[in-house]
Design a protein around this motif. Structure first.
Motif, PDB file in Angstrom:
ATOM      1  N   VAL A  32      -8.758  14.475  -6.628  1.00 34.48           N
ATOM      2  CA  VAL A  32      -9.637  13.515  -7.294  1.00 34.48           C
ATOM      3  C   VAL A  32      -9.704  12.223  -6.484  1.00 34.48           C
ATOM      4  CG1 VAL A  32      -9.927  12.108  -9.375  1.00 34.48           C
ATOM      5  CG2 VAL A  32      -9.302  14.519  -9.574  1.00 34.48           C
ATOM      6  N   LYS A  33      -8.593  11.824  -5.904  1.00 34.00           N
ATOM      7  CA  LYS A  33      -8.587  10.622  -5.057  1.00 34.00           C
ATOM      8  C   LYS A  33      -9.561  10.786  -3.887  1.00 34.00           C
ATOM      9  CE  LYS A  33      -5.803   7.985  -1.864  1.00 34.00           C
ATOM     10  NZ  LYS A  33      -4.584   7.956  -1.076  1.00 34.00           N
ATOM     11  N   THR A  34      -9.626  11.963  -3.316  1.00 30.69           N
ATOM     12  CA  THR A  34     -10.547  12.236  -2.214  1.00 30.69           C
ATOM     13  C   THR A  34     -11.999  12.088  -2.677  1.00 30.69           C
ATOM     14  OG1 THR A  34      -8.959  13.698  -1.138  1.00 30.69           O
ATOM     15  CG2 THR A  34     -11.270  13.978  -0.525  1.00 30.69           C
ATOM     16  N   HIS A  52       0.839  -1.207   0.000  1.00 30.68           N
ATOM     17  CA  HIS A  52       0.000   0.000   0.000  1.00 30.68           C
ATOM     18  C   HIS A  52       0.869   1.250   0.000  1.00 30.68           C
ATOM     19  CE1 HIS A  52      -3.824  -2.128   0.470  1.00 30.68           C
ATOM     20  NE2 HIS A  52      -3.103  -3.004   1.139  1.00 30.68           N
ATOM     21  N   ALA A  53       1.898   1.210  -0.857  1.00 29.86           N
ATOM     22  CA  ALA A  53       2.843   2.322  -0.944  1.00 29.86           C
ATOM     23  C   ALA A  53       3.197   2.592  -2.400  1.00 29.86           C
ATOM     24  CB  ALA A  53       4.108   1.995  -0.162  1.00 29.86           C
ATOM     25  N   ALA A  54       3.343   3.873  -2.727  1.00 30.34           N
ATOM     26  CA  ALA A  54       3.822   4.280  -4.045  1.00 30.34           C
ATOM     27  C   ALA A  54       5.343   4.207  -4.006  1.00 30.34           C
ATOM     28  CB  ALA A  54       3.355   5.698  -4.363  1.00 30.34           C
ATOM     29  N   THR A  55       5.894   3.196  -4.659  1.00 29.82           N
ATOM     30  CA  THR A  55       7.329   2.934  -4.619  1.00 29.82           C
ATOM     31  C   THR A  55       7.883   2.932  -6.037  1.00 29.82           C
ATOM     32  OG1 THR A  55       6.973   1.534  -2.680  1.00 29.82           O
ATOM     33  CG2 THR A  55       9.082   1.308  -3.818  1.00 29.82           C
ATOM     34  N   GLN A  56       8.874   3.757  -6.266  1.00 26.88           N
ATOM     35  CA  GLN A  56       9.491   3.837  -7.592  1.00 26.88           C
ATOM     36  C   GLN A  56      10.206   2.529  -7.911  1.00 26.88           C
ATOM     37  OE1 GLN A  56       9.481   6.849  -9.707  1.00 26.88           O
ATOM     38  NE2 GLN A  56       9.979   5.223 -11.132  1.00 26.88           N
ATOM     39  N   GLY A  57       9.956   1.995  -9.097  1.00 28.05           N
ATOM     40  CA  GLY A  57      10.676   0.818  -9.562  1.00 28.05           C
ATOM     41  C   GLY A  57      12.015   1.233 -10.149  1.00 28.05           C
ATOM     42  N   VAL A  58      12.839   0.250 -10.468  1.00 30.99           N
ATOM     43  CA  VAL A  58      14.153   0.524 -11.039  1.00 30.99           C
ATOM     44  C   VAL A  58      14.304  -0.223 -12.361  1.00 30.99           C
ATOM     45  CG1 VAL A  58      15.248   1.026  -8.822  1.00 30.99           C
ATOM     46  CG2 VAL A  58      15.234  -1.318  -9.686  1.00 30.99           C
ATOM     47  N   ALA A  59      15.168   0.282 -13.215  1.00 30.21           N
ATOM     48  CA  ALA A  59      15.355  -0.299 -14.547  1.00 30.21           C
ATOM     49  C   ALA A  59      15.938  -1.713 -14.495  1.00 30.21           C
ATOM     50  CB  ALA A  59      16.239   0.614 -15.385  1.00 30.21           C
ATOM     51  N   LEU A 112      -5.759   3.989  -9.862  1.00 29.95           N
ATOM     52  CA  LEU A 112      -4.981   5.219  -9.852  1.00 29.95           C
ATOM     53  C   LEU A 112      -5.895   6.398 -10.129  1.00 29.95           C
ATOM     54  CD1 LEU A 112      -1.989   3.877 -11.960  1.00 29.95           C
ATOM     55  CD2 LEU A 112      -2.056   4.186  -9.478  1.00 29.95           C
ATOM     56  N   ASN A 113      -5.534   7.567  -9.606  1.00 27.56           N
ATOM     57  CA  ASN A 113      -6.316   8.772  -9.826  1.00 27.56           C
ATOM     58  C   ASN A 113      -5.434   9.913 -10.315  1.00 27.56           C
ATOM     59  OD1 ASN A 113      -8.152   7.613  -7.172  1.00 27.56           O
ATOM     60  ND2 ASN A 113      -9.167   8.151  -9.076  1.00 27.56           N
ATOM     61  N   PHE A 114      -6.074  10.913 -10.865  1.00 23.22           N
ATOM     62  CA  PHE A 114      -5.418  12.071 -11.472  1.00 23.22           C
ATOM     63  C   PHE A 114      -4.535  12.827 -10.474  1.00 23.22           C
ATOM     64  CE2 PHE A 114      -5.529  16.554 -12.908  1.00 23.22           C
ATOM     65  CZ  PHE A 114      -4.958  16.399 -14.157  1.00 23.22           C
ATOM     66  N   ASN A 115      -5.061  13.076  -9.283  1.00 25.04           N
ATOM     67  CA  ASN A 115      -4.306  13.766  -8.227  1.00 25.04           C
ATOM     68  C   ASN A 115      -4.980  13.482  -6.882  1.00 25.04           C
ATOM     69  OD1 ASN A 115      -6.554  15.515  -8.044  1.00 25.04           O
ATOM     70  ND2 ASN A 115      -5.603  17.069  -9.334  1.00 25.04           N
ATOM     71  N   SER A 169      -5.478   3.919  -4.744  1.00 24.97           N
ATOM     72  CA  SER A 169      -6.160   3.145  -3.704  1.00 24.97           C
ATOM     73  C   SER A 169      -6.185   1.687  -4.151  1.00 24.97           C
ATOM     74  CB  SER A 169      -7.581   3.665  -3.460  1.00 24.97           C
ATOM     75  OG  SER A 169      -8.346   3.620  -4.639  1.00 24.97           O
ATOM     76  N   VAL A 170      -6.271   0.816  -3.173  1.00 28.32           N
ATOM     77  CA  VAL A 170      -6.411  -0.606  -3.441  1.00 28.32           C
ATOM     78  C   VAL A 170      -7.767  -1.009  -2.871  1.00 28.32           C
ATOM     79  CG1 VAL A 170      -5.469  -2.908  -3.020  1.00 28.32           C
ATOM     80  CG2 VAL A 170      -3.916  -0.966  -3.348  1.00 28.32           C
ATOM     81  N   VAL A 171      -8.652  -1.446  -3.752  1.00 28.83           N
ATOM     82  CA  VAL A 171     -10.010  -1.823  -3.363  1.00 28.83           C
ATOM     83  C   VAL A 171     -10.210  -3.286  -3.755  1.00 28.83           C
ATOM     84  CG1 VAL A 171     -12.468  -1.344  -3.652  1.00 28.83           C
ATOM     85  CG2 VAL A 171     -10.818   0.543  -3.753  1.00 28.83           C
ATOM     86  N   ASP A 172     -10.541  -4.109  -2.777  1.00 24.92           N
ATOM     87  CA  ASP A 172     -10.728  -5.543  -3.016  1.00 24.92           C
ATOM     88  C   ASP A 172      -9.527  -6.153  -3.741  1.00 24.92           C
ATOM     89  OD1 ASP A 172     -13.237  -5.512  -1.753  1.00 24.92           O
ATOM     90  OD2 ASP A 172     -14.257  -4.993  -3.630  1.00 24.92           O
TER      91      ASP A 172
END
Length: 156
Positions: free
Chosen positions: A126-128, A50-57, A120-123, A112-115
């Motif tokens: 919008v997520k709210t 439940h985290a936005a984590t940058q991936g790597v190449a 993903l949302n615009f900002n 958000s993660v639902v079920d």
């Protein structure tokens, strides 16, 4: 007889169109920026941590023609084992936007993660709005997606 410079123009234009078309043919199904899906963020980390984590190449996978990045080999392998479990809904476009009938880009932190599914949302704003009735918006977006998916215009 036309001057030589005007004879070349149609050929150059057709050549540019051919290159453009061939580049588009290699674009994947997901919302991409710089050739990478979901702005290079790790789809598995969203769902599991439940985290936005940058991936790597160093840790990538291709799914439906789109390149995904991950923070680790373990996350890449989990994605490869079940990409539908981790890939964002609506090909990574803003879920709220899809529910309203259009494609919009997304912000990596507005998710958000639902079920067990990633939306993903615009900002954040919008997520709210999305969070006030995520199940209802999911029903609307699921209904709209078949037609929205075909559109080429994306709000950024």
């Amino acid at each position: 007889m036309r001057p030589r410079s005007t004879q070349l123009l149609p050929r150059l234009s057709l050549g540019a169109l051919a290159v453009s078309a061939s580049l588009n043919a290699f674009a994947g199904e997901f919302n991409e920026r710089d050739g990478v899906a979901i702005q290079g963020f790790d789809a598995v980390a969203y769902v599991v941590d439940h985290a936005a984590t940058q991936g790597v190449a160093d840790y990538t996978s291709t799914y439906k023609g789109s390149v995904f990045r991950f923070k680790s080999a373990a996350n890449r392998d989990a994605f490869n084992a079940d990409p539908q479990k981790y890939a964002p809904q609506y090909n990574g476009y803003c879920a709220y936007g899809v529910s309203r009938g259009y494609k919009a880009g997304t912000s990596p932190n507005a998710f958000s993660v639902v079920d067990g599914k990633l939306y993903l949302n615009f900002n954040e704003e919008v997520k709210t709005m999305w969070a006030k009735d995520a199940p209802g918006y999911i029903v609307k977006a699921d209904t709209q997606w078949a037609s929205v998916e075909q559109t080429t215009k994306v709000i950024r």
